[in-house]
Design an enzyme around this catalytic site. Sequence first.
Site, PDB file in Angstrom:
ATOM      1  N   GLY A 182      22.515 -33.575-133.022  1.00  0.00           N
ATOM      2  CA  GLY A 182      22.524 -32.088-133.253  1.00  0.00           C
ATOM      3  C   GLY A 182      21.849 -31.710-134.312  1.00  0.00           C
ATOM      4  O   GLY A 182      21.013 -32.468-134.791  1.00  0.00           O
ATOM      5  N   ASN A 183      22.128 -30.416-134.714  1.00  0.00           N
ATOM      6  CA  ASN A 183      21.321 -29.921-135.923  1.00  0.00           C
ATOM      7  C   ASN A 183      22.299 -28.953-136.808  1.00  0.00           C
ATOM      8  O   ASN A 183      23.650 -28.948-136.367  1.00  0.00           O
ATOM      9  CB  ASN A 183      20.077 -29.143-135.540  1.00  0.00           C
ATOM     10  CG  ASN A 183      20.346 -27.965-134.813  1.00  0.00           C
ATOM     11  OD1 ASN A 183      21.237 -27.015-135.093  1.00  0.00           O
ATOM     12  ND2 ASN A 183      19.791 -28.098-133.371  1.00  0.00           N
ATOM     13  N   ARG A 184      21.912 -28.558-137.950  1.00  0.00           N
ATOM     14  CA  ARG A 184      22.824 -27.948-138.893  1.00  0.00           C
ATOM     15  C   ARG A 184      22.872 -26.563-138.938  1.00  0.00           C
ATOM     16  O   ARG A 184      23.298 -25.842-139.592  1.00  0.00           O
ATOM     17  CB  ARG A 184      22.277 -28.148-140.205  1.00  0.00           C
ATOM     18  CG  ARG A 184      22.298 -29.793-140.649  1.00  0.00           C
ATOM     19  CD  ARG A 184      21.760 -29.732-142.026  1.00  0.00           C
ATOM     20  NE  ARG A 184      21.465 -30.925-142.417  1.00  0.00           N
ATOM     21  CZ  ARG A 184      22.153 -32.163-142.852  1.00  0.00           C
ATOM     22  NH1 ARG A 184      23.582 -31.906-142.550  1.00  0.00           N
ATOM     23  NH2 ARG A 184      21.807 -33.392-142.908  1.00  0.00           N
ATOM     24  N   SER A 185      22.547 -26.136-137.549  1.00  0.00           N
ATOM     25  CA  SER A 185      22.625 -24.534-137.366  1.00  0.00           C
ATOM     26  C   SER A 185      24.206 -24.295-137.299  1.00  0.00           C
ATOM     27  O   SER A 185      24.891 -24.868-136.687  1.00  0.00           O
ATOM     28  CB  SER A 185      21.921 -24.153-135.971  1.00  0.00           C
ATOM     29  OG  SER A 185      22.389 -22.811-135.681  1.00  0.00           O
ATOM     30  N   ALA A 222      19.396 -22.642-132.242  1.00  0.00           N
ATOM     31  CA  ALA A 222      18.630 -23.781-132.561  1.00  0.00           C
ATOM     32  C   ALA A 222      18.709 -24.734-131.377  1.00  0.00           C
ATOM     33  O   ALA A 222      19.401 -25.700-131.733  1.00  0.00           O
ATOM     34  CB  ALA A 222      19.040 -24.309-134.089  1.00  0.00           C
TER      35      ALA A 222
END
Length: 402
Positions: free
Chosen positions: A210-213, A277
């Site tokens: 995943g990512n931090r968006s 994102a």
Amino acid sequence: MSSALKGKRILLGITGSIAAYKAAMLARLFIKAGAEVQVLMTAAAADFIAPLTLSTLSKRPVYSEVSSESGWHNHVELGLWADAMVIAPATANTLAKMAHGMCDNILTACYLSARCPVFFAPAMDLDMWRHPATQANVRQLEQFGHRLIPPASGELASGLHGEGRMAEPESILEFLEKSLQAANQDLSGINLLITAGPTFEAIDPVRFIGNRSSGKMGVAIANAAAARGADVTLILGPSQERPDSRVRLIRVESALEMHAEALKRWPDSQAAILSAAVADYRPAEAATEKIKKSQDSLSIQLVKNPDIAADLGKQKVNGQMLVGFALETHDAEAQAKQKLERKNFDFIVLNTLTDPGAGFHHDTNKITIFFRDNKRLDFQLKSKQEVAADILDALASILARG
Ligand code: C5P
């Protein structure tokens, strides 16, 4: 500038939380802004703040019972009298009563009779706030069309730290002023598609990349566009954010799901704002069973995800507008301009990551907008709500030019 509260009649409902002491300041701010304030208090609220304080500030008697020695207080008339009802602080108990239509005191009876916009500013301990029952009640109230003035994080009366503190009176005033301002309807009739949040790419049934968006920017744009009359469809990846009930919400998890939903809806949209994102890569294959930690090292083969923006850009027809975001760490301007061309955007919003307070998980953002005709607009660090308004102003002005 004259306040949107000038001449407005406000029912201020105060319930039994320690934050009730701040309601005096709130009543004062409403009155200073030119509003007439009628205070309603529950019996528990009167344990935290003297009704005399509020009647002195509001120059009106405070009602805390449906009937008293001075007679019966007509809750139906009070409900109709008001231009807005603000419940601050709103306890878990009062929220539950409101969500379920219970009216065992003057405040809840007025609430049920009110035809005006209703705002509520919860105040409680963090576990009470997080409890699924409270969260379900808040969602229910939002579905009724009422506006949540979210609690802040910080030290709570219990000594615990977390979310649950009533928003500060100044923030409540600002929230109300913004909401009561004659809403600009310059996006009415526009079908607007928005992507927001991160995507999660499954490795196996329990793990993902995943990512931090946070999704905050996209949700702020969706809410602001809906308030300006747009018909908004928000395709939201895994995010804690919840848009207003006016926004059509489609929840997705992976880039492939977001891609499919966006492509399906693009032909019926006049404009799309792509703030998600999206993960660039996903595991070539998601294991069907949880991967065991039997090996010393593990390689996961990644394959490229489709570029949603580029695909919408290819299918863009005359009159459709496409807006993208760029988040760059070096050579930002050149990179953003390249993306504007490559993805066929009408304009691109560059997030300046180097400024404190800008980017992921912050409530503020600093942007520059680049247009196709080489024009650029630089903005100051602002709240994501204000940034959303700037982006929609740019969109509205191009739509207006046809
Ligand atoms: O190429 P990059 O990821 O920097 O492009 C950012 C812009 O493209 C954003 O508007 C983002 O939402 C969009 N995008 C997309 N699908 C992808 C990657 C990015 O829609 N797979």
